[in-house]
Design an enzyme around this catalytic site. Structure first.
Site, PDB file in Angstrom:
ATOM      1  N   ASP A  65       0.840  -1.202   0.000  1.00  0.00           N
ATOM      2  CA  ASP A  65       0.000   0.000   0.000  1.00  0.00           C
ATOM      3  C   ASP A  65       0.875   1.253   0.000  1.00  0.00           C
ATOM      4  O   ASP A  65       0.362   2.372  -0.080  1.00  0.00           O
ATOM      5  CB  ASP A  65      -1.011  -0.013   1.155  1.00  0.00           C
ATOM      6  N   SER A  66       2.211   1.059   0.019  1.00  0.00           N
ATOM      7  CA  SER A  66       3.131   2.180  -0.211  1.00  0.00           C
ATOM      8  C   SER A  66       2.878   2.804  -1.573  1.00  0.00           C
ATOM      9  O   SER A  66       3.343   3.911  -1.847  1.00  0.00           O
ATOM     10  CB  SER A  66       4.584   1.717  -0.100  1.00  0.00           C
ATOM     11  N   ASP A 104      -1.257  -6.236  -0.592  1.00  0.00           N
ATOM     12  CA  ASP A 104      -1.363  -5.602   0.732  1.00  0.00           C
ATOM     13  C   ASP A 104      -2.815  -5.241   1.040  1.00  0.00           C
ATOM     14  O   ASP A 104      -3.533  -4.724   0.179  1.00  0.00           O
ATOM     15  CB  ASP A 104      -0.529  -4.311   0.712  1.00  0.00           C
ATOM     16  N   LYS A 134      -1.077  -9.470   2.730  1.00  0.00           N
ATOM     17  CA  LYS A 134      -0.312  -8.995   3.895  1.00  0.00           C
ATOM     18  C   LYS A 134      -1.179  -8.041   4.703  1.00  0.00           C
ATOM     19  O   LYS A 134      -1.923  -7.245   4.126  1.00  0.00           O
ATOM     20  CB  LYS A 134       0.968  -8.267   3.460  1.00  0.00           C
ATOM     21  N   GLU A 136      -1.069  -5.558   8.523  1.00  0.00           N
ATOM     22  CA  GLU A 136      -0.219  -4.981   9.567  1.00  0.00           C
ATOM     23  C   GLU A 136      -0.812  -5.225  10.944  1.00  0.00           C
ATOM     24  O   GLU A 136      -2.012  -5.024  11.150  1.00  0.00           O
ATOM     25  CB  GLU A 136      -0.074  -3.461   9.347  1.00  0.00           C
ATOM     26  N   GLU A 203       9.710  -4.344  10.050  1.00  0.00           N
ATOM     27  CA  GLU A 203      10.119  -3.040   9.501  1.00  0.00           C
ATOM     28  C   GLU A 203      10.651  -2.135  10.602  1.00  0.00           C
ATOM     29  O   GLU A 203       9.977  -1.896  11.617  1.00  0.00           O
ATOM     30  CB  GLU A 203       8.928  -2.381   8.797  1.00  0.00           C
TER      31      GLU A 203
HETATM   32  O1  KIV Z   1       3.611  -1.131   1.612  1.00  0.00           O
HETATM   33  C1  KIV Z   1       4.791  -1.494   1.565  1.00  0.00           C
HETATM   34  O2  KIV Z   1       5.534  -1.256   0.598  1.00  0.00           O
HETATM   35  C2  KIV Z   1       5.320  -2.236   2.698  1.00  0.00           C
HETATM   36  C3  KIV Z   1       6.794  -2.505   2.741  1.00  0.00           C
HETATM   37  C4  KIV Z   1       7.522  -1.282   3.087  1.00  0.00           C
HETATM   38  C5  KIV Z   1       7.129  -3.639   3.625  1.00  0.00           C
HETATM   39  O3  KIV Z   1       4.584  -2.579   3.566  1.00  0.00           O
END
Ligand code: KIV
Length: 301
Positions: A65-66, A104, A134, A136, A203
């Site tokens: 989600d970056s 994500d 993924k 968090e 992280e």
């Molecule tokens: O969203 C993302 O790119 C991440 C990584 C920094 C692990 O969660």
């Protein structure tokens, strides 16, 4: 432009030929770790970058989600929606054949209820066509992780500096620095492993703590980002590692393996100059002239 990879096999085809022996799976990734090798992961958010990642033989792609910051220009990951994630994940999986793709779960797509978490994880798998999701968080996500794993969805956990909690942390800061915080991270890692997560991203945590967590886990392997080299693998945001970040900011944990941003800017300057000077396009870069007689007729009418 990289050539498109062959499409993933249709199921009947796959049954006849057997599974793709080159594809990374939860089993091959774990085997790689157990045999003492490191797992490689980068983020990718689009077809072109995913095809290049696949060509390089990187084990895993994270459609993180970056992308809210790197592709959409937000100042955090919080505004990213499920539709954004499904769209970008599908762009990536159109390019991948062997690379294991993790989609994500964006902010507030899994926190409200188990039903919401399952529905959204299902969307990423069915519409995004990734191989895992993924999310968090530690102990507070155990129920969601268990439900997803029971539904057949492989889950990657994410602990330490979890960017969706940036407001709760009061900024982007290294996590697990006190004894209590470090113990909490160890407990969280063990809890999400027990719930069924097959991999955990760590992280921005002290390197010795990340190494200890890696040693304590049995079935799950760790992927570090700003967590030292004692993890089972590493992940970097692709724009960071390729030197594509606007303004040139480089966090301490990032190594720039290329200066792609400068290469791109130089190429745009060269393009501009070639257009202004009349050098581009040359006759070799243009299509054959119209027959002069036909051209005369065009002019005379
Ligand atoms: O969203 C993302 O790119 C991440 C990584 C920094 C692990 O969660």
């Amino acid at each position: 432009m990289p050539a498109p990879p062959p499409a993933r096999r249709a199921s009947l085809h796959a049954i006849k030929e057997g599974p793709n022996p080159m594809a990374n799976t939860v089993l091959t990734l774990k085997k790689k770790v157990d045999e003492g090798h490191k797992v490689t992961m980068v983020t990718s958010y689009d077809y072109t970058m995913a095809a290049l990642t696949e060509a390089a033989g990187i084990d895993m792609i994270l459609v993180g989600d970056s992308l809210g910051m790197t592709m959409m220009g937000y100042d955090s990951t919080l505004p990213v929606t499920m539709d954004d994630m499904v769209h970008h994940t599908r762009c990536v999986t159109r390019a991948t054949e062997n690379t294991f793709v993790v989609g994500d779960m964006p902010f507030m797509s899994y926190q409200a209820s188990l039903e919401q978490a399952l529905e959204n994880a299902g969307r990423l798998m069915k519409e995004g066509r990734c191989q895992a999701v993924k999310l968090e968080g530690g102990a507070r996500c155990v129920e969601q992780i268990r439900a997803m794993v029971e539904a057949g969805i492989p889950v990657v956990g994410h602990l330490g500096l979890t960017p969706q909690s940036v407001n709760a942390f009061g900024g982007f800061k290294v996590q697990g620095k006190s004894e209590e915080a470090a113990r909490q991270l160890v407990d969280d890692a063990l809890a999400i492993e027990a719930a069924g997560a097959f991999c955990i991203v760590l992280e921005c945590v002290p390197a010795n703590l990340a190494t200890y967590i890696t040693e304590r886990l049995n079935s799950a392997f760790t992927i570090g980002i700003g967590a030292g080299n004692g993890c089972d693998g590493q992940v970097l945001v692709v724009q960071d590692m390729l030197g594509m970040t606007a303004g040139g900011f480089k966090p301490k944990m990032v190594r720039q393996f290329a200066q792609v941003g400068q290469v791109v800017v130089d190429a745009f300057h060269a393009y501009d100059e070639a257009i202004q000077s009349g050098d581009f396009p040359s006759s070799a870069e243009s299509y054959k002239d119209l027959d002069p007689e036909v051209m005369n007729q065009v002019r005379s009418n």
